[in-house]
Design a protein around this motif. Structure first.
Motif, PDB file in Angstrom:
ATOM      1  N   SER A 838       0.840  -1.101   0.151  1.00  0.00           N
ATOM      2  CA  SER A 838       0.093  -0.168  -0.022  1.00  0.00           C
ATOM      3  C   SER A 838       0.797   1.072   0.015  1.00  0.00           C
ATOM      4  O   SER A 838       0.144   2.278  -0.233  1.00  0.00           O
ATOM      5  N   LEU A 839       2.272   1.158   0.319  1.00  0.00           N
ATOM      6  CA  LEU A 839       3.204   2.338   0.532  1.00  0.00           C
ATOM      7  C   LEU A 839       3.380   2.843  -1.092  1.00  0.00           C
ATOM      8  O   LEU A 839       3.587   2.192  -2.048  1.00  0.00           O
ATOM      9  N   THR A 840       3.399   4.213  -1.141  1.00  0.00           N
ATOM     10  CA  THR A 840       3.567   4.728  -2.315  1.00  0.00           C
ATOM     11  C   THR A 840       5.298   4.668  -2.347  1.00  0.00           C
ATOM     12  O   THR A 840       6.126   4.374  -1.421  1.00  0.00           O
ATOM     13  N   PRO A 841       6.021   4.887  -3.608  1.00  0.00           N
ATOM     14  CA  PRO A 841       7.451   4.961  -3.678  1.00  0.00           C
ATOM     15  C   PRO A 841       7.839   5.706  -2.716  1.00  0.00           C
ATOM     16  O   PRO A 841       9.233   5.438  -2.024  1.00  0.00           O
ATOM     17  N   ALA A 842       7.586   6.917  -2.570  1.00  0.00           N
ATOM     18  CA  ALA A 842       8.204   7.957  -1.574  1.00  0.00           C
ATOM     19  C   ALA A 842       8.081   7.324  -0.158  1.00  0.00           C
ATOM     20  O   ALA A 842       8.990   7.442   0.434  1.00  0.00           O
ATOM     21  N   GLU A 843       6.830   6.939   0.048  1.00  0.00           N
ATOM     22  CA  GLU A 843       6.517   6.174   1.489  1.00  0.00           C
ATOM     23  C   GLU A 843       7.603   5.015   1.674  1.00  0.00           C
ATOM     24  O   GLU A 843       8.112   4.910   2.890  1.00  0.00           O
ATOM     25  N   ARG A 844       7.911   4.286   0.738  1.00  0.00           N
ATOM     26  CA  ARG A 844       8.682   3.085   0.798  1.00  0.00           C
ATOM     27  C   ARG A 844      10.205   3.536   0.906  1.00  0.00           C
ATOM     28  O   ARG A 844      11.019   3.092   2.062  1.00  0.00           O
ATOM     29  N   SER A 845      10.526   4.810   0.516  1.00  0.00           N
ATOM     30  CA  SER A 845      12.030   5.050   0.531  1.00  0.00           C
ATOM     31  C   SER A 845      12.185   5.596   1.976  1.00  0.00           C
ATOM     32  O   SER A 845      13.157   5.583   2.797  1.00  0.00           O
ATOM     33  N   VAL A 846      11.165   6.324   2.503  1.00  0.00           N
ATOM     34  CA  VAL A 846      11.044   7.028   3.748  1.00  0.00           C
ATOM     35  C   VAL A 846      11.432   5.803   4.924  1.00  0.00           C
ATOM     36  O   VAL A 846      12.187   5.570   5.644  1.00  0.00           O
ATOM     37  N   ALA A 847      10.346   4.765   4.637  1.00  0.00           N
ATOM     38  CA  ALA A 847      10.406   3.607   5.616  1.00  0.00           C
ATOM     39  C   ALA A 847      11.663   2.822   5.677  1.00  0.00           C
ATOM     40  O   ALA A 847      12.060   2.592   6.770  1.00  0.00           O
ATOM     41  N   GLY A 848      12.307   2.600   4.367  1.00  0.00           N
ATOM     42  CA  GLY A 848      13.460   1.857   4.420  1.00  0.00           C
ATOM     43  C   GLY A 848      14.684   2.819   5.165  1.00  0.00           C
ATOM     44  O   GLY A 848      15.390   2.100   5.854  1.00  0.00           O
ATOM     45  N   LEU A 849      14.809   4.083   4.886  1.00  0.00           N
ATOM     46  CA  LEU A 849      15.858   4.810   5.764  1.00  0.00           C
ATOM     47  C   LEU A 849      15.590   4.622   7.096  1.00  0.00           C
ATOM     48  O   LEU A 849      16.521   4.606   7.834  1.00  0.00           O
ATOM     49  N   ALA A 850      14.237   4.981   7.540  1.00  0.00           N
ATOM     50  CA  ALA A 850      13.900   5.017   8.783  1.00  0.00           C
ATOM     51  C   ALA A 850      14.101   3.612   9.637  1.00  0.00           C
ATOM     52  O   ALA A 850      14.962   3.554  10.681  1.00  0.00           O
ATOM     53  N   ALA A 851      13.915   2.588   8.750  1.00  0.00           N
ATOM     54  CA  ALA A 851      14.310   1.185   9.327  1.00  0.00           C
ATOM     55  C   ALA A 851      15.872   0.833   9.535  1.00  0.00           C
ATOM     56  O   ALA A 851      16.243   0.092  10.457  1.00  0.00           O
ATOM     57  N   GLU A 852      16.594   1.861   8.770  1.00  0.00           N
ATOM     58  CA  GLU A 852      17.940   1.695   8.850  1.00  0.00           C
ATOM     59  C   GLU A 852      18.548   2.346  10.038  1.00  0.00           C
ATOM     60  O   GLU A 852      19.731   2.535  10.338  1.00  0.00           O
ATOM     61  N   GLY A 853      17.818   3.275  10.634  1.00  0.00           N
ATOM     62  CA  GLY A 853      18.237   4.003  11.682  1.00  0.00           C
ATOM     63  C   GLY A 853      18.509   5.495  11.531  1.00  0.00           C
ATOM     64  O   GLY A 853      18.806   6.177  12.713  1.00  0.00           O
ATOM     65  N   LEU A 854      18.163   6.017  10.208  1.00  0.00           N
ATOM     66  CA  LEU A 854      18.550   7.385  10.089  1.00  0.00           C
ATOM     67  C   LEU A 854      17.382   8.436  10.581  1.00  0.00           C
ATOM     68  O   LEU A 854      16.029   7.839  10.845  1.00  0.00           O
ATOM     69  N   SER A 855      17.551   9.386  10.969  1.00  0.00           N
ATOM     70  CA  SER A 855      16.705  10.423  11.777  1.00  0.00           C
ATOM     71  C   SER A 855      16.219  10.905  10.735  1.00  0.00           C
ATOM     72  O   SER A 855      16.465  10.998   9.529  1.00  0.00           O
ATOM     73  N   ASN A 856      15.107  11.789  11.148  1.00  0.00           N
ATOM     74  CA  ASN A 856      14.061  12.761  10.051  1.00  0.00           C
ATOM     75  C   ASN A 856      15.026  13.735   9.503  1.00  0.00           C
ATOM     76  O   ASN A 856      14.862  13.766   8.034  1.00  0.00           O
ATOM     77  N   PRO A 857      15.962  14.272  10.040  1.00  0.00           N
ATOM     78  CA  PRO A 857      16.875  15.310   9.066  1.00  0.00           C
ATOM     79  C   PRO A 857      17.535  14.451   8.276  1.00  0.00           C
ATOM     80  O   PRO A 857      17.974  15.053   7.183  1.00  0.00           O
ATOM     81  N   GLU A 858      18.273  13.381   8.629  1.00  0.00           N
ATOM     82  CA  GLU A 858      18.923  12.519   7.734  1.00  0.00           C
ATOM     83  C   GLU A 858      18.370  11.990   6.456  1.00  0.00           C
ATOM     84  O   GLU A 858      18.974  12.150   5.371  1.00  0.00           O
ATOM     85  N   ILE A 859      17.090  11.768   6.892  1.00  0.00           N
ATOM     86  CA  ILE A 859      16.410  11.350   5.669  1.00  0.00           C
ATOM     87  C   ILE A 859      16.024  12.135   4.929  1.00  0.00           C
ATOM     88  O   ILE A 859      16.012  12.244   3.502  1.00  0.00           O
ATOM     89  N   ALA A 860      15.601  13.413   5.254  1.00  0.00           N
ATOM     90  CA  ALA A 860      15.522  14.622   4.555  1.00  0.00           C
ATOM     91  C   ALA A 860      16.426  14.821   3.677  1.00  0.00           C
ATOM     92  O   ALA A 860      16.357  15.376   2.466  1.00  0.00           O
TER      93      ALA A 860
END
Length: 908
Positions: A838-860
């Motif tokens: 159900s995730l959009t590509p953008a949501e999948r990208s954010v989810a993957g980076l968050a799961a790797e432990g990146l913070s919101n500023p790092e993901i941005a």
């Protein structure tokens, strides 16, 4: 004051010649060539140097010096001039038309020194430049006239007696004490007059004679000069008097040298200009004087003006004037030492690449500068080496120079020498032959882009593996991976990964990083931008740090395109500008032109059409008027995009077809897929809808399109635009299918354009509110992305008020919300309501980076979005996956089943 470039340092004072300078200066004129003629040693070069400095303020675009004394190949004259003038060249093309095009609008003075040994080629270049460049003036120095139209020949006269006396006595005082007392001074001047008369007031001969003032009195010099000249008073005269004067003065000076100085004088004849003291001491290996004695002899030859020393750089370099060196080589041949001396010269310079090898992995710019300074000697050593009965050492040295030819725009010369080296080993199955072939492939990749580089690279690797020396052809690995792009993305990806892994094991940083960049390229071509960007991030800084400018600019350009297509246009423009700056020192039209095309394309996407044209202007100027245009990736397509931006679709059609100019019969199938899309849009806007439809139908059935989601979506959008009037329902279906592809692959710019097309279609269908919302959301997205604004749909009366209100509601939506709104307006969503799918590509990208432990500023920072956007995406992810925090998200990510396409999308 204008720039004065590359004029050699004056290593001694300039004396006299005031009248000559004034007369010659008046003869310098735009659109004309002034040739200073005369025998060797008459002062042509020094006079030209003074003309340069005197004329500096008169030429707005500068004064440039091109010295040809080191040039043994007349075919390189144009490239030598282009290098001095900072003109990038196509490696596989005649440089002269490019040079003329580059100078067409410039107002400058060019001085071409020492033309006589490459006279025909120098004349051809000068004639071509003057024919195209009415504001360029040329001064040439030569023993003979050039013979070009409009040439003014100015024979350099003997020095006036007063100037000759001043020159001679000044040089005498530099090496010997002044005469004591008026009577001694008068006597010295009287002897100096005798010497000046006997040497025909020839500057070089006077310099040679003055060099003996520390060992002989002026009377002794004058007396000893008298004997040779009795030979000139009668009998046949087969050469001009002043030329015989110089020959006789050199013979006289040589006869006065001590034994060590004579040995060094003749042996130094094999050294090309720019040799160092180390090269001199190595001559001791021929026997005779020791290294220390040769250094003392070098000092003596400098004092006697037989060797010129330049100590202005970090390393002192030495040269013999051409006429002096020719005499030295005659003495070397008479002593029957030429073969031994040239063999030693080859040994000395064959060891240089090994000494500099560590710089290849740490600072290729420094390596290039060091080897480039020695290049005249290295090239002469290669040419001698490959002419020997056993050419192995010359072939090895040629292979060692591959990077210099690859990086410095000397590809044509390098390819010729390496082809010769390869032909000499054609029947040899050895690691050396594999190295030579790998070197040839590397040079061909920039000198003659095409299939040959791939084929030679593959042959090099096969031979290296068969002979048990895989390292000999390791640099060929990235070229093989690039060649496999024509076979398919999976094949190229697998090959690039294998090359990278083998290079990492071997500690070969360049090959590893080049392969990493190619992996990034494969991801970009597959429209998978996140892993592409990660590959480029890993590779680029190391490539730049080492000075691997060609591959670094290539990687930066593709990184810029990945960022642009992901919606980060400002970041993309920054990367493209860096690609241009990285490539420009190479002065290679392919590399710099390709980087400029990327920058121009991004400026077009930003709506900055004037800046796009400015980015392309240096490329356009260089290739304007060339009969056979060089290959510059995407240049024709970018020119077509620029024409469309100015609403000139017919011009855009012509530019697209020019990309396939090398075909005997025009066939759109041979155009790049992106170019076919631009061509389809241009045909549609030129009222050639039927031709556009046929082109799109063929492109939709191409296997390439199936591997490129962005192209597949572009085809659907163009087909939809063709159906807006004739079949609105079909157009709606096609736009929504394209929108799904854009969304699934994070093609942000495609999403925005798709929403705008849907808005126009919905307005035609009477769905005013939906049209306004989509148009408003697209306008907001364009503003946030820094993309070119598009006109909003317009309507009158009540419909107009309704539309404007809907536009304002759309401006409150982010891109994901707008896409969801468009999908709801179309009907049921194709994507499930929950779970990973159900995730959009953008949501999948954010989810993957968050799961790797990146913070919101790092993901941005990684995804080039705002922190608020990251926060919004995470909220959607938590809701769809039914997790409460990052810890649960990480567990869910680790446990999720692999999805189709993961192998290509994941980094590495």
């Amino acid at each position: 004051m204008s720039d004065v470039r590359h004029v050699p340092a004056e290593l001694s004072s300039f004396v006299g010649r005031a009248e000559e300078l004034a007369a010659a200066g008046e003869a310098v004129a735009a659109g004309r060539v002034l040739t200073l003629t005369g025998p060797g040693g008459c002062g042509k070069t020094r006079l030209a140097m003074r003309l340069c400095r005197a004329a500096a303020g008169a030429w707005p675009d500068g004064v440039f010096w091109i010295g040809l004394e080191q040039e043994t190949d007349g075919g390189q004259v144009g490239r030598r001039m282009a290098a001095a003038l900072d003109v990038p060249l196509p490696a596989d093309r005649d440089p002269v038309p490019v040079l003329a095009a580059a100078l067409r609008e410039r107002e400058l003075l060019v001085v071409v020194d020492n033309c006589e040994h490459v006279l025909d080629d120098a004349a051809g270049v000068v004639a071509a430049v003057l024919a195209e460049c009415p504001r360029v003036a040329v001064v040439a120095t030569s023993r003979s006239r050039l013979g070009v139209p409009g040439e003014r020949v100015w024979p350099v006269p003997p020095m006036r007696l007063a100037d000759a006396l001043e020159l001679f006595l000044e040089r005498v005082r530099a090496g010997a004490p002044d005469a004591a007392g008026p009577a001694a001074a008068r006597a010295a001047e009287s002897q100096a007059r005798r010497i000046c008369d006997r040497l025909d007031r020839l500057p070089l001969a006077l310099e040679l004679a003055a060099g003996w003032a520390g060992a002989l009195s002026l009377a002794q010099i004058a007396d000893s000069l008298s004997a040779p000249y009795t030979l000139l008073d009668g009998g046949a005269r087969t050469t001009p008097f002043r030329q015989r004067t110089l020959q006789a003065s050199m013979s006289w000076s040589h006869d006065l040298l001590d034994d060590d100085e004579r040995v060094l004088f003749r042996r130094a004849g094999v050294l090309e200009p720019g040799f160092t003291a180390d090269a001199v001491t190595r001559l001791a290996e021929l026997g005779g004087p020791s290294a220390g004695r040769l250094l003392r002899a070098l000092r003596g030859l400098i004092d006697k003006s037989l060797v010129v020393a330049d100590t202005t750089g970090p390393v002192a370099r030495y040269r013999m004037l051409g006429v002096v060196r020719a005499y030295a080589l005659d003495r070397l041949a008479a002593a029957r030492e030429e073969t031994a001396a040239r063999d030693l010269h080859l040994d000395v310079h064959a060891s240089l690449p090994a000494e500099l090898a560590p710089l290849l992995e740490t600072d290729k710019d420094a390596w290039r500068a060091r080897l480039g300074a020695a290049y005249p000697n290295v090239r002469a050593a290669i040419e001698w080496g490959v002419s020997r009965p056993d050419p192995a050492l010359g072939r090895r040295l040629a292979a060692d120079c591959a990077w210099l030819w690859h990086l410095e725009g000397r590809g044509a010369e390098g390819a010729a020498l390496l082809r010769r080296a390869a032909a000499l080993g054609a029947d040899e199955r050895s690691p050396l032959q594999a190295r030579v072939l790998a070197a040839l492939a590397l040079v061909l990749n920039t000198a003659e882009p095409g299939i040959e580089a791939f084929e030679v690279a593959r042959a090099a690797r096969e031979l290296a593996e068969a002979t048990g020396a895989p390292e000999a052809a390791r640099p060929a690995g990235p070229l093989i991976a690039l060649g496999l792009l024509a076979t398919g993305l999976p094949e190229a990806l697998a090959e690039a990964r294998a090359v990278r892994e083998e290079a990492v094991r071997a500690g070969d940083g360049f090959v590893a990083d080049s392969a990493e960049a190619i992996i990034g390229l494969v991801h970009v071509l597959g429209d998978d931008y996140r892993p592409a960007i990660e590959c480029f991030e890993r590779a680029v800084e190391r490539l730049v740090a080492r000075g691997d400018r060609g591959v670094a600019s290539f990687a930066l350009g593709w990184w810029a395109l990945a960022a642009a297509r992901s919606g980060a246009l400002e970041r993309a423009a920054e990367l493209a500008g860096r690609a241009v700056a990285t490539a420009e020192p190479l002065r290679d039209l392919h590399w710099t032109g390709s980087a400029r095309v990327v920058l121009a394309e991004i400026r077009i996407l930003q709506g900055r059409l004037d800046e796009a044209a400015a980015a392309l202007e240096p490329v356009d100027r260089l290739i304007d008027g060339l009969g056979r245009l060089p290959f510059i990736t995407g240049w024709e397509r970018c020119k077509a995009m620029l024409a469309l931006g100015h609403d000139r679709p017919r011009e855009a059609v012509e530019w697209c077809w020019r990309e396939g100019r090398w075909q005997e019969e025009p066939d759109a199938a041979w155009l790049a897929p992106d170019t076919q899309l631009v061509l389809a849009a241009a045909l549609r806007r030129s009222d050639a809808e039927a031709a556009a439809a046929r082109l799109l139908d063929a492109l939709s059935r191409s296997p390439v399109t199936g591997r490129m989601p962005r192209v597949r979506a572009g085809v659907l959008d163009e087909l939809a635009l063709l159906s807006h009037d004739s079949d609105p329902e079909r157009a709606l279906r096609l736009h929504h299918e394209a929108l799904r592809i854009h969304a699934d692959h994070g093609l942000v710019l495609g999403l925005v354009a798709g929403l705008e097309s849907l808005a126009l279609l919905d307005l035609r269908r009477g769905a005013v509110k939906t049209a306004g919302v989509l148009a408003g959301a697209a306008a907001r997205a364009r503003a946030e992305l820094g993309a070119a604004p598009r006109p909003l749909p317009a309507a009158d009366g009540e419909e107009g008020r309704e539309l404007r209100a809907a536009v304002e509601r759309g401006r409150a939506m982010d891109l994901d919300a707008a896409v969801a709104h468009a999908t709801r307006a179309r009907g049921p969503r194709r994507r499930p309501e929950s779970g990973w799918e159900s995730l959009t590509p953008a949501e999948r990208s954010v989810a993957g980076l968050a799961a790797e432990g990146l913070s919101n500023p790092e993901i941005a920072a990684r995804l080039f979005v705002s922190r608020g956007t990251v926060k919004t995406h995470l909220a959607h992810v938590y809701a769809k996956l039914q997790v409460a925090n990052r810890t649960e998200l990480a567990r869910a990510s680790a446990a999720r089943p692999a999805c189709e396409g993961d192998e290509v999308r994941r980094p590495g």
